[in-house]
Scaffold this active site. Structure first.
Site, PDB file in Angstrom:
ATOM      1  N   ARG A  69       0.822  -1.209   0.000  1.00 53.30           N
ATOM      2  CA  ARG A  69       0.000   0.000   0.000  1.00 53.30           C
ATOM      3  C   ARG A  69       0.855   1.258   0.000  1.00 53.30           C
ATOM      4  NH1 ARG A  69      -3.115   2.907   4.416  1.00 53.30           N
ATOM      5  NH2 ARG A  69      -4.635   4.131   3.267  1.00 53.30           N
ATOM      6  N   HIS A 123       0.883   4.242  -2.861  1.00 59.10           N
ATOM      7  CA  HIS A 123       0.658   5.644  -2.515  1.00 59.10           C
ATOM      8  C   HIS A 123       1.850   6.508  -2.913  1.00 59.10           C
ATOM      9  CE1 HIS A 123      -2.996   5.852   0.315  1.00 59.10           C
ATOM     10  NE2 HIS A 123      -3.045   4.692  -0.310  1.00 59.10           N
ATOM     11  N   ASN A 160      -3.567   9.801   3.815  1.00 54.07           N
ATOM     12  CA  ASN A 160      -2.428   8.937   4.140  1.00 54.07           C
ATOM     13  C   ASN A 160      -2.298   8.651   5.629  1.00 54.07           C
ATOM     14  OD1 ASN A 160      -1.415   8.476   1.545  1.00 54.07           O
ATOM     15  ND2 ASN A 160      -0.226  10.375   1.534  1.00 54.07           N
ATOM     16  N   HIS A 210      -5.805  -5.966  -2.821  1.00 52.70           N
ATOM     17  CA  HIS A 210      -6.669  -6.038  -1.646  1.00 52.70           C
ATOM     18  C   HIS A 210      -6.901  -7.470  -1.181  1.00 52.70           C
ATOM     19  CE1 HIS A 210      -8.749  -1.815  -1.885  1.00 52.70           C
ATOM     20  NE2 HIS A 210      -7.435  -1.749  -1.799  1.00 52.70           N
TER      21      HIS A 210
END
Length: 326
Positions: A62, A66, A94, A194
């Site tokens: 993740r 980002h 975030n 995910h």
């Protein structure tokens, strides 16, 4: 299944500026002469960390996503806020980035600075660690080319509009992915990340409170309502994104979507929307196809907005620029 869903963790969710071709010096053996133990040090650092903290793989994946979707893969997300600048990692979008992911990058950087000081960028550390951790939990191996430099900017106010949200439509998410050079199919493949990790209750509370989304599996919804009943006061409450095999990188995430077990609205919409449903069906029925497409998309993700010698540096610490930038 409910016993699996009921396991609580205190962190995370999943989920990346302008796509550009890799600079000429982005190569697989970039550190062969300057830091020959690079691969070994990364591998020997992530292995015990993942064993101690099984959330590390999902968190690092993740964090990498980002980082790359904000200013490119340049470790800008690792920069700490100071009195002159509010950095990316402290933007609201975030705030749930996991400490385990930041910690593993710090551990690797510390080990590399002892072995080959001033040589390996934080951006390359994050890219390599992500691949190694994904494969550790059963995901596909993919090639990581190296030679990224760490960026000179990290601004919180630039985050919004550059990262997908938990309740977005397919067209809204696709506009963000297209901006970084990704197709609709690659959006779905990357969403398959995910299959590991979890999400805070606030990200999906609108699907269970005050009324349950009728498209959510009823038993699953009941477990979530009980799990998240105090989420407004206990903001650490979270649920697995894949309630069936949460610690294993597989195609169960896509199978879950077909059964109303997609946790986030942006997960469920991938099955509901006619433009993305065929890809969900493909990956649910064929894990090999998912792994191949995910691997290709991750190689591509690692090339987004890469910085070269002229517009980047090798940071001595991953959370600080070498020189003060405001």
């Amino acid at each position: 299944m409910s016993s699996v869903i009921n396991v609580l963790f205190v962190v995370l969710v999943f989920v990346p500026s302008i796509y550009s071709a890799p600079p000429p010096n982005l190569t697989k053996d970039y550190y062969q002469k300057t830091c020959p133990d690079f691969n070994k040090i990364v591998r020997e650092t992530v292995t015990p960390k993942q064993g101690q903290q099984p959330t590390t793989a999902a968190g690092t994946l993740r964090l990498f996503f980002h980082d790359c979707f904000m200013e490119g893969c340049d470790a800008s997300v690792l920069i700490a806020t100071n009195s002159f600048n509010k950095a990316e990692r402290d933007d609201d979008l975030n705030e749930s980035l996991p400490g385990d992911a930041f910690d593993i990058v710090t551990r690797i950087k510390t080990a590399l600075e002892l072995s080959c000081p001033g040589v390996v960028s934080c951006a390359d550390i994050l890219a390599q660690a992500t691949r190694d951790l994904v494969t550790m939990v059963g995901g596909p191996f993919y090639e990581v080319k190296l030679g990224r430099k760490d960026g000179f900017e990290s601004k919180a106010h630039k985050v919004k509009g550059n990262l997908p949200l938990a309740n977005q439509s397919v067209p809204d998410m696709l506009s963000i992915f297209k901006k970084n050079g990704f197709t609709l199919k690659e959006l779905v493949a990357l969403s398959g990340g995910h299959t590991i990790g979890f999400s805070h209750c606030k990200e999906f509370s609108n699907r269970i409170f005050p009324k349950v989304d009728p498209e959510l599996n009823a038993k699953f919804a009941g477990v979530l309502k009980d799990l998240c009943k105090n989420f407004e006061t206990n903001k650490t409450m979270a649920a697995f994104l894949d309630p069936v095999t949460p610690g294993k990188f597989d195609n169960m995430y896509f199978k879950n979507l077909k059964r109303g077990l997609g946790l986030l609205a942006s997960d469920h919409i991938l099955f509901k929307d006619p433009s993305t449903r065929p890809f969900v069906e493909l990956y649910a029925n064929n894990q090999t196809a998912f792994f191949e497409d995910f691997a290709r998309a991750m190689e591509k993700l690692g090339r987004v907005g890469v910085k070269g010698e002229k517009d980047g540096e090798v940071r001595r610490r991953c959370d600080h620029f070498n020189k003060l930038n405001v």
